[in-house]
Motif scaffolding. Structure first.
Motif, PDB file in Angstrom:
ATOM      1  N   ARG A   1      -0.451  -4.732   3.492  1.00  0.00           N
ATOM      2  CA  ARG A   1      -1.728  -5.088   4.090  1.00  0.00           C
ATOM      3  C   ARG A   1      -2.041  -6.533   3.719  1.00  0.00           C
ATOM      4  NH1 ARG A   1      -5.636  -0.983   2.614  1.00  0.00           N
ATOM      5  NH2 ARG A   1      -5.421  -1.802   0.525  1.00  0.00           N
TER       6      ARG A   1
ATOM      7  N   ALA B   1      -2.518  -4.500   9.034  1.00  0.00           N
ATOM      8  CA  ALA B   1      -1.607  -3.484   8.493  1.00  0.00           C
ATOM      9  C   ALA B   1      -0.197  -3.759   8.995  1.00  0.00           C
ATOM     10  CB  ALA B   1      -2.060  -2.093   8.919  1.00  0.00           C
TER      11      ALA B   1
ATOM     12  N   THR C   1       0.805  -1.221   0.000  1.00  0.00           N
ATOM     13  CA  THR C   1       0.000   0.000   0.000  1.00  0.00           C
ATOM     14  C   THR C   1       0.837   1.269   0.000  1.00  0.00           C
ATOM     15  OG1 THR C   1      -0.153  -0.069   2.421  1.00  0.00           O
ATOM     16  CG2 THR C   1      -1.907  -1.147   1.170  1.00  0.00           C
TER      17      THR C   1
ATOM     18  N   THR D   1      -8.347  -7.371   8.247  1.00  0.00           N
ATOM     19  CA  THR D   1      -7.310  -6.574   7.587  1.00  0.00           C
ATOM     20  C   THR D   1      -6.184  -6.330   8.578  1.00  0.00           C
ATOM     21  OG1 THR D   1      -9.015  -5.494   6.268  1.00  0.00           O
ATOM     22  CG2 THR D   1      -6.862  -4.449   6.313  1.00  0.00           C
TER      23      THR D   1
ATOM     24  N   SER E   1      -5.245  -9.066   3.782  1.00  0.00           N
ATOM     25  CA  SER E   1      -6.702  -9.134   3.935  1.00  0.00           C
ATOM     26  C   SER E   1      -7.100 -10.601   3.886  1.00  0.00           C
ATOM     27  CB  SER E   1      -7.403  -8.378   2.815  1.00  0.00           C
ATOM     28  OG  SER E   1      -7.013  -7.028   2.817  1.00  0.00           O
TER      29      SER E   1
END
Length: 166
Positions: free
Chosen positions: A50, A122, A44, A120, A52
């Motif tokens: 990230r 990060a 990102t 999600t 998911s």
């Protein structure tokens, strides 16, 4: 048909690649269903990533994230169905899962969110300042001579030269 490879000759002829060969060896033993739940890995930003994961049917309390050194492990364990509930058709998977991700050096989990069945995670690479490359200026011409003169030891005079210098 599944083919296995003997990596032992590589262990004997290389130094410092143990972790890489362990990962290759581990991949060759992967069970067919270890790709569940489905997930995406996205970049990102320059140093931001990230993950998911589709974990429909799981709540925050049923999912555990653990980062230990360079491994991130995501584990999901459904609780037992409440008494008196009879499921006529199960289309949403409720089996337990454990998914591990190998992280590069200095990659840390910065947050996690579960929204509408999508987990999600990060991640961010945070390289310490002392490990970042730094630019070193190269002196030229008179600046180089001045630098060289500053690095010379002081001259000690003898006799009349010392008196003249004072």
């Amino acid at each position: 048909m599944r083919t296995t490879f003997d990596l032992s000759p590589l262990y004997r002829s290389t130094i410092g690649f143990d972790r890489l060969f362990d990962m290759l060896d581990q991949v060759s033993r992967v069970e067919p269903m270890t790709n569940w739940p489905p997930y995406n890995i996205e970049k990102t930003g320059e140093d931001e990533y990230r993950i998911s994961m589709a974990v429909a049917g799981f709540t925050r309390d049923e999912i555990e994230l653990v980062q230990q050194e360079s491994t991130l492990t995501v584990t999901g364990q459904k609780r037992a169905e409440p008494e008196g509930v009879q499921v006529l058709h199960r289309g949403i998977a409720t089996r337990a899962f454990k998914q591990s991700f190998s992280l590069a050096d200095h990659v840390k989990v910065t947050g996690a969110d579960l929204d509408n069945g999508l987990l999600t995670i990060a991640l961010k690479r945070e390289v310490p300042e002392e490990l970042k490359p730094r630019r070193i200026e190269i002196a030229t011409g008179s600046a180089a001579k001045a630098l060289a003169q500053d690095n010379q030891p002081p001259q000690i005079g003898h006799g009349s030269q010392a008196k003249e210098a004072a």
